[in-house]
Design a protein around this motif. Structure first.
Motif, mmCIF file in Angstrom:
data_model
loop_
_atom_site.group_PDB
_atom_site.id
_atom_site.type_symbol
_atom_site.label_atom_id
_atom_site.label_comp_id
_atom_site.label_asym_id
_atom_site.label_seq_id
_atom_site.Cartn_x
_atom_site.Cartn_y
_atom_site.Cartn_z
ATOM 1 N N GLU A 48 -5.298 145.709 44.902
ATOM 2 C CA GLU A 48 -4.324 144.823 45.509
ATOM 3 C C GLU A 48 -3.237 145.617 46.228
ATOM 4 O O GLU A 48 -2.796 145.275 47.299
ATOM 5 C CB GLU A 48 -3.678 143.997 44.420
ATOM 6 C CG GLU A 48 -3.393 142.603 44.839
ATOM 7 C CD GLU A 48 -3.117 141.775 43.628
ATOM 8 O OE1 GLU A 48 -1.978 141.788 43.178
ATOM 9 O OE2 GLU A 48 -4.065 141.164 43.114
ATOM 10 N N GLU A 49 -2.819 146.723 45.595
ATOM 11 C CA GLU A 49 -1.756 147.492 46.193
ATOM 12 C C GLU A 49 -2.194 148.154 47.488
ATOM 13 O O GLU A 49 -1.393 148.439 48.348
ATOM 14 C CB GLU A 49 -1.283 148.561 45.214
ATOM 15 C CG GLU A 49 -0.087 148.071 44.412
ATOM 16 C CD GLU A 49 0.243 148.998 43.275
ATOM 17 O OE1 GLU A 49 -0.020 150.201 43.415
ATOM 18 O OE2 GLU A 49 0.755 148.510 42.258
ATOM 19 N N SER A 88 -4.713 147.026 49.611
ATOM 20 C CA SER A 88 -5.179 146.181 50.709
ATOM 21 C C SER A 88 -4.016 145.731 51.574
ATOM 22 O O SER A 88 -2.880 145.728 51.171
ATOM 23 C CB SER A 88 -5.922 144.971 50.175
ATOM 24 O OG SER A 88 -5.113 144.282 49.259
ATOM 25 N N LEU A 143 -0.711 137.598 49.023
ATOM 26 C CA LEU A 143 -1.659 138.673 49.284
ATOM 27 C C LEU A 143 -3.079 138.145 49.328
ATOM 28 O O LEU A 143 -3.896 138.591 50.100
ATOM 29 C CB LEU A 143 -1.571 139.710 48.166
ATOM 30 C CG LEU A 143 -0.462 140.708 48.367
ATOM 31 C CD1 LEU A 143 -0.384 141.624 47.181
ATOM 32 C CD2 LEU A 143 -0.729 141.501 49.623
#
Lengths: 330, 585
Positions: free
Chosen positions: A327-328, A330, A43
C-alpha cells in the motif's frame, strides 16, 4: 459500482489484532491510530483489480525481484537442457588436467585435477541442486502445512501432541540431523531430498500453525462453521488461501537453504557419488584452493547467485504479498 | 424530495481576535485522489468545534494533518494551517515536534492500544512532561499524580504505578487524556474519543473533556460520527462528506429545517431512544448520495413512511426455547463464566432484542445457540428438538434453518473468494448440486438484499461497508432459514447505512416470515426493531419485557441506568426534531 470503503487486508490485520474479545463499538472497529482509515479508502478506490493481479504488478515492478526471477529462469532452463548444452558425461575425463579458464576455448571454464570439464560440471550440477532444492521444499511444505494446519485448526490436545513432535525436531541441530540421516541411508538424490525435507518441515509447520490460529478466530471462519461447512472445507478453502502469503515467501527461502544443505552434504562427500553437484565440485577442489582456486570459485559463484536470486524473489514476494508494504508503495 | 447539488459557501462568523487555529483551503492528496478537498475552518480559544462525517469523509485525516502526522505518501498541495498565526506546514520537523504535545495534543479512539502496555501509566505521563518541560524526575512524578487526579482517577498516588492492563477501558481513556493535557495544550484534538466505550462511560469522558476545556481554556476539536454527541458538546459543527465540507453551522441550528440535505438526512437517520420509533409504525429515513454526470454529489433524503404492521403474537408456536444455558471458558487454570443460566423463548415471526454492555455475555449467548461454542449446562430447543447435544453430522440439517449475521462486515467475508463462491458454498454443502438451481437461488437472494446480480464475480474488498453487510445478510438468507441471529449487525456501519440495513431487515422479516434474535449495545436500534427485549448484565439475563414496557417502566436499576445513559449523554439538552414528527405523523 462505487467502492467507497476500506480495503480488506487492512481490516483483516486490524481484526486479527483485536481478536475475539473486541468490545462492542458503535463505529467501524477497524480504526487505526497512526494511519487514518480514510487514507486507506482513497488509496484503494482507484484499484479495482481482483486480488492477485495487483500483487503480481507490484512484484514485477521490483527490480530486485525481476533480477531474481530472470536469473532463476536461466538456471532452470540450463538444468532442463543440460544434455544439449554440454553433451556427454560431466564426470568423464575429456582433456588435460588443470586447464585454466580461457586457456583452451573448447573448455571455456577449464578442467579439474582429473581433466573433467568444469563448465559441463556446473551445467549438469544445476540439475541436482535445483531438483533437490525444489523437491525437498515441496515435500517439506506438504508435510509442514498439513501438520501445522491440523495443529492450528483443532487446537487442544491435538495441538499439544503435534507441537511436542515439532519441538523434538527443532531441538536437534539441523545439519547434524541431516548428516546422520544421510549417513544411515544410502546417499542418493532421493534420500538427500527426503532428509532435507525432514529437517525443514518443522519451521513450516510452526508458521502454518500460527497463521491458522489467527485466521481461525476470524468471523468468516465462524460464518463457515455456522453454515455447517466440513472441517476439510474450512481448512483448505477458507483458511489456507488466506494463510498462503507468508508460506509462499518462506518457500522461496526454503529452496535456497535446501540448495545450500545439499551443497554442504556433497562437499562433505555425503552426496550421491554418481552425479556431479556444485557441492561435490567444491569438495573435490578444496585441496587445490591455492593452486587452482577457480575450481572452488566457479561452482561457489553458481551457488551464491542461485541462492541470492531465490532470496531476492522471497523479498519481492514478501513486499508484494504484505498489504501494508504494497500500500505504501503504490 | 429536496435534491440539492453541492452547497453554496457558508460564511463563518467574523473573527473575534481570539482565533487559535485557522485552516484555509486545505487539500490532502494521495497519488491521484484527494481525500480532503479545500477544507477551511477555524477554532477560537476555549471553543469546541465538532467535525462530523461518516467513514471516508476525511475527518480523521484532517485531524492528522493538523498534527502533521499524515502517512508518508500523503501530500498537501495547497492550503495553510495557521496556529496562533504561524503556518504549521512551514515548520521544520524539529520545530513541529515541539508543537506536538505541548501546544497541540491529540487523543485517539482506542484506549486499549494507545497506551504502551509495558510501561506504568505514571512513567508514560512523566515521559511527556520531561520531553517538553525542564522538570526533575520527582517533580514530574508529582505532576503526573496531580494530572491523574485532574482526570478523576481514584487514588492517584497509588494508581500512578499501575500498568495499563490493570485499568478499565474508561480509565485508560482518562489516562490518555491526562497525557494529552499534561503540558496544558492550547488545542486538544479528540478523534472519536468515546466510540470504543460503553454508553455509561461515554458521558463521563465527555464531561471530563468539557471541564478540562474550561479549566485550561483550550480549544477542543471533536471528531466524531455521533450526532447526538455533537449536539450536546460542541459550539459549532463542520459537516463533511467524502472530503468536501458541506456546511458549517452553530450547533443550535443542527436540527433547524433549512439545513443541507445531507445534514438533515444524517440527523433524521440516527434513531433516538426518546422518540420511541418502532418498525411496526414507520420506516427509517435514508440518506441517498448519488453522483451527477458533472461529477458533483447529489444529496437526497428518503423520508420515513408511516405504516402499520401487526405485532406478532408471542403465544404462538415457540421456535426457540433456551433453558438455563451456561457457558464457562477454561482459560488456563481459572475458569470464567461467560453465560450463567440464561433462559429465553422466541415465537415464530418475532424479533427478540438483547441489550447489554460489552462483556455482558450477549455474543456468547448467540454463539452458544448457534452451537459455535459448547454450553456446559442447559438446553436449546429449536423447532421442537433439543440441539444442545447434537454432533456435527446431526447439526447439519439444523443449520439450514438457523443462521447468523455478523457484526464486522470486513471480517465476516473471506477476502479471497468472489461473492459467487461465498454464496454458493453453503448451497453446495447443503446438497444443492444442480448448478442451474444454485444460480437461480443466487439471483433470488441478490434481489432480496437489493444488490444487482452482475456483481457476483467481484471480491469483497470492492464493496463498501454497507454493501458487504448486505452480502453477509445474503449468505445468511440463501439457505432460507427460519431464525436469523443478528449479532450487532449495524454497529460497525455509518448512521445512514445503519438505517438502510435496518429497513432491509424489517422488509425481509415481513416478506420471508423470519424470526430474529437481535443483539446490540445500542438501545435505540433495539427499540426500533424488537418485539420483546432482554437485558443482560455480567453473563446473566436481568430483565425481560415487551418493547413498550421495558423503556417506559424498567424494573431493574441497571436497565434504568442504561436508558439514562442512552438518553442523556450530558451537556446541553437536545433540541426536538420537528421535521421528523411532521413527516412521521
Amino acid at each position: 459500482m462505487s467502492t467507497t470503503d476500506l480495503n480488506a487486508p487492512a481490516i483483516a490485520l486490524a481484526g486479527a489484532r483485536q481478536g475475539a474479545a473486541r468490545p462492542e463499538t458503535s463505529a467501524p472497529p477497524e480504526w487505526h491510530n497512526v494511519r487514518a482509515p480514510d487514507a486507506r479508502t482513497t488509496l484503494t478506490t482507484a484499484v479495482t483489480v481482483p486480488p492477485g493481479r495487483r500483487e503480481l504488478r507490484i512484484f514485477f515492478s521490483n527490480p530486485n525481484a525481476l533480477f531474481g526471477v530472470t536469473f532463476l529462469s536461466i538456471m532452470i532452463l540450463m538444468a532442463v537442457f543440460a544434455p544439449l548444452i554440454s553433451p556427454g558425461d560431466p564426470l568423464g575425463m575429456v582433456a588435460t588436467p588443470f586447464l585454466w579458464p580461457g586457456q583452451d576455448w573448447a573448455y571455456p571454464l577449464g578442467t579439474d585435477a582429473m581433466g573433467r570439464d568444469v563448465l559441463s560440471g556446473i551445467v549438469h550440477g544445476s540439475r541436482i541442486s535445483l531438483f533437490v532444492g525444489l523437491a525437498a521444499t515441496a515435500l517439506g511444505l506438504t508435510v509442514g502445512v498439513t501438520v501445522g494446519a491440523v495443529a492450528g485448526y483443532f487446537g487442544g490436545w491435538v495441538d499439544d501432541v503435534l507441537v511436542r513432535i515439532i519441538e523434538i525436531f527443532q531441538t536437534l541441530p539441523n545439519f547434524v540431523l541431516l548428516v546422520v540421516l544421510v549417513a544411515i541411508a544410502q546417499p542418493s538424490a532421493l534420500t538427500v531430498t527426503v532428509a532435507i525435507a525432514i529437517v525443514s518441515w518443522p519451521m513450516v509447520a510452526r508458521l502454518t500453525r500460527a497463521e491458522f490460529r489467527a485466521i481461525r478466530a476470524k468471523d468468516y471462519v465462524m460464518a463457515a462453521r455456522s453454515l455447517g461447512f466440513g472441517r476439510a472445507r474450512i481448512i483448505f478453502q477458507e483458511i489456507l488461501p488466506n494463510a498462503l502469503p507468508p508460506l509462499i515467501v518462506t518457500a522461496s527461502v526454503m529452496v535456497a537453504s535446501a540448495i545450500l544443505m545439499e551443497s554442504a552434504l556433497s562437499f562433505m562427500g555425503l552426496g550421491d557419488p554418481n552425479v556431479v553437484s556444485w557441492g561435490s565440485m567444491i569438495g573435490s577442489g578444496r585441496e587445490l584452493v591455492r593452486t587452482a582456486w577457480y575450481l572452488t570459485l566457479l561452482p561457489g559463484l553458481a551457488i551464491v547467485f542461485t541462492v541470492l536470486a531465490l532470496n531476492l524473489i522471497g523479498d519481492g514476494l514478501n513486499d508484494a504479498l504484505n498489504p501494508r508494504f504494497s500500500e505504501e508503495r503504490s | 424530495m429536496n435534491a440539492i447539488a453541492t452547497p453554496a459557501a457558508f460564511t463563518p462568523a467574523p473573527g473575534n481576535g481570539h482565533r487559535l487555529l485557522e485552516v484555509e483551503d486545505l487539500t490532502i492528496r494521495f497519488g491521484t485522489s484527494d481525500p480532503v478537498k479545500h477544507l477551511s475552518f477555524s477554532i477560537d480559544r476555549g471553543e469546541t468545534v465538532a467535525v462530523v462525517g461518516e467513514s471516508g469523509s476525511g475527518k480523521s485525516l484532517s485531524a492528522l494533518a493538523l498534527m502533521r502526522l499524515l502517512p508518508r505518501n500523503a501530500r498537501i498541495p495547497n492550503g495553510s494551517i495557521r496556529f496562533e498565526g504561524t503556518n504549521l506546514l512551514d515548520l521544520k520537523d524539529r520545530q513541529m515536534r515541539a508543537v506536538r504535545g505541548r501546544d497541540i495534543a491529540m487523543i485517539f479512539q482506542e484506549p486499549m492500544t494507545s497506551l504502551n502496555p509495558v510501561a506504568t501509566i505514571g512513567a508514560q505521563i512523566v515521559e511527556v512532561l520531561r520531553l517538553h518541560e525542564k522538570l526533575s524526575r520527582k517533580a514530574a512524578r508529582q505532576r503526573a499524580i496531580e494530572l491523574l487526579d485532574l482526570v478523576k482517577i481514584p487514588d492517584p498516588a497509588q494508581r500512578v504505578d499501575d500498568y495499563p492492563h490493570q485499568l478499565s477501558g474508561g480509565q485508560r481513556q482518562r489516562v490518555m487524556i491526562a497525557i494529552a493535557v499534561a503540558c496544558k495544550p492550547k488545542l486538544l484534538i479528540a478523534d472519536e474519543p468515546t466510540t470504543a466505550l460503553d454508553a455509561t462511560i461515554q458521558a463521563q469522558i465527555l464531561e471530563l473533556l468539557d471541564e478540562l476545556r474550561r479549566k485550561l481554556s483550550m480549544g477542543l476539536l471533536l471528531i466524531t460520527h455521533d450526532l447526538g454527541l455533537v449536539s450536546r458538546w460542541s459550539d459549532r459543527v463542520v459537516v463533511m462528506y467524502h472530503g468536501d465540507k458541506l456546511e458549517e453551522l452553530a450547533t443550535a441550528d443542527l436540527y433547524a429545517p433549512e439545513r443541507h440535505p445531507y445534514t438533515k438526512g444524517l440527523t433524521q437517520a440516527s434513531i433516538r431512544l426518546d422518540e420511541e420509533v418502532h418498525y411496526t409504525a414507520q420506516t427509517l429515513a435514508e440518506v441517498k448520495v448519488a453522483r451527477s454526470p458533472d461529477g458533483r454529489n447529489i444529496y437526497d433524503v428518503r423520508q420515513p413512511e408511516r405504516r402499520s404492521l401487526p405485532t406478532p403474537a408471542t403465544d404462538r408456536e415457540q421456535l426457540l426455547v433456551v433453558k438455563d444455558l451456561s457457558v464457562t471458558y477454561q482459560g488456563g487454570s481459572k475458569a470464567s463464566k461467560a453465560l450463567d443460566g440464561a433462559s429465553l423463548s422466541l415465537a415464530k415471526g418475532e424479533t427478540l432484542g438483547i441489550v447489554g454492555e460489552s462483556g455482558s455475555g450477549k455474543s456468547t449467548l448467540s454463539k452458544a445457540i448457534m452451537r459455535l461454542v459448547n454450553a456446559q449446562e442447559g438446553s436449546i430447543v429449536f423447532q421442537g428438538r433439543d440441539i444442545s447435544r447434537l454432533g456435527p453430522q446431526q447439526l447439519q440439517p439444523v443449520r439450514r434453518d438457523l443462521q447468523m449475521i455478523f457484526q464486522d462486515p470486513f471480517g465476516a467475508l473471506n477476502p479471497r473468494k468472489t461473492l459467487r463462491e461465498i454464496l454458493e458454498a453453503p448451497l453446495i454443502v447443503h446438497g444443492v448440486s444442480n448448478p442451474a438451481e444454485r444460480r437461480q437461488r443466487l439471483a433470488e437472494t441478490f434481489e432480496h438484499v437489493r444488490l444487482p446480480s452482475l456483481v457476483a464475480d467481484r471480491y469483497p474488498h470492492e464493496f463498501s461497508g454497507g454493501q458487504r453487510q448486505r452480502i453477509g445478510i445474503a449468505r445468511a438468507l440463501i439457505l432460507r432459514p427460519s431464525l436469523v441471529i443478528c449479532d450487532e449487525p449495524v454497529s460497525a456501519l455509518d448512521v445512514s447505512i445503519q438505517a438502510q440495513i435496518l429497513n432491509l431487515l424489517v422488509d425481509l422479516k415481513t416478506s420471508l416470515g423470519l424470526s430474529y434474535l437481535f443483539i446490540s449495545h445500542d438501545l435505540a436500534v433495539v427499540q426500533y426493531i424488537s418485539d420483546r427485549v432482554i437485558v443482560m448484565k455480567d453473563a446473566r439475563i436481568v430483565e425481560e419485557s415487551d418493547h413498550r414496557t421495558i423503556w417506559r417502566s424498567p424494573k431493574t436499576d441497571y436497565t434504568r441506568a442504561l436508558i439514562a445513559a442512552a438518553n442523556d449523554k450530558g451537556g446541553r439538552p437536545l433540541a426536538p426534531r420537528p421535521q421528523l414528527h411532521a413527516a412521521a405523523l
